[in-house]
Motif scaffolding. Structure first.
Motif: not given
Length: 72
Positions: A43-70
């Motif tokens: 599921e994560m790879f489907a949102f992140s286009n196979n980017d393994p970076t975490v966290p992957v945050i999805v809001e309302e079924g849409k990719l919000k961000q990959i990684g965390w920078f605050g």
């Protein structure tokens, strides 16, 4: 069920910071361990286009961000 999903892996400091921020803001989320659960990883790879970076945050079924920078 929350409209925010956070794909994480155990021991990830960026995931911990993201979870802390969402909790501090009072934003409910569903955490999915993408390291230990193959379905969640798929599921994560489907949102992140196979980017393994975490966290992957999805809001309302849409990719919000990959990684965390605050936030804020």
């Amino acid at each position: 069920m929350s409209n925010v999903v956070m794909y994480t892996k155990p021991g990830c400091p960026h995931c911990a910071k993201a979870k802390d921020w969402y909790n501090e803001q009072g934003i409910a989320f569903t955490e999915k361990n993408a390291q230990d659960n193959r379905e969640f990883r798929k599921e994560m790879f489907a949102f992140s286009n196979n980017d393994p970076t975490v966290p992957v945050i999805v809001e309302e079924g849409k990719l919000k961000q990959i990684g965390w920078f605050g936030r804020g």
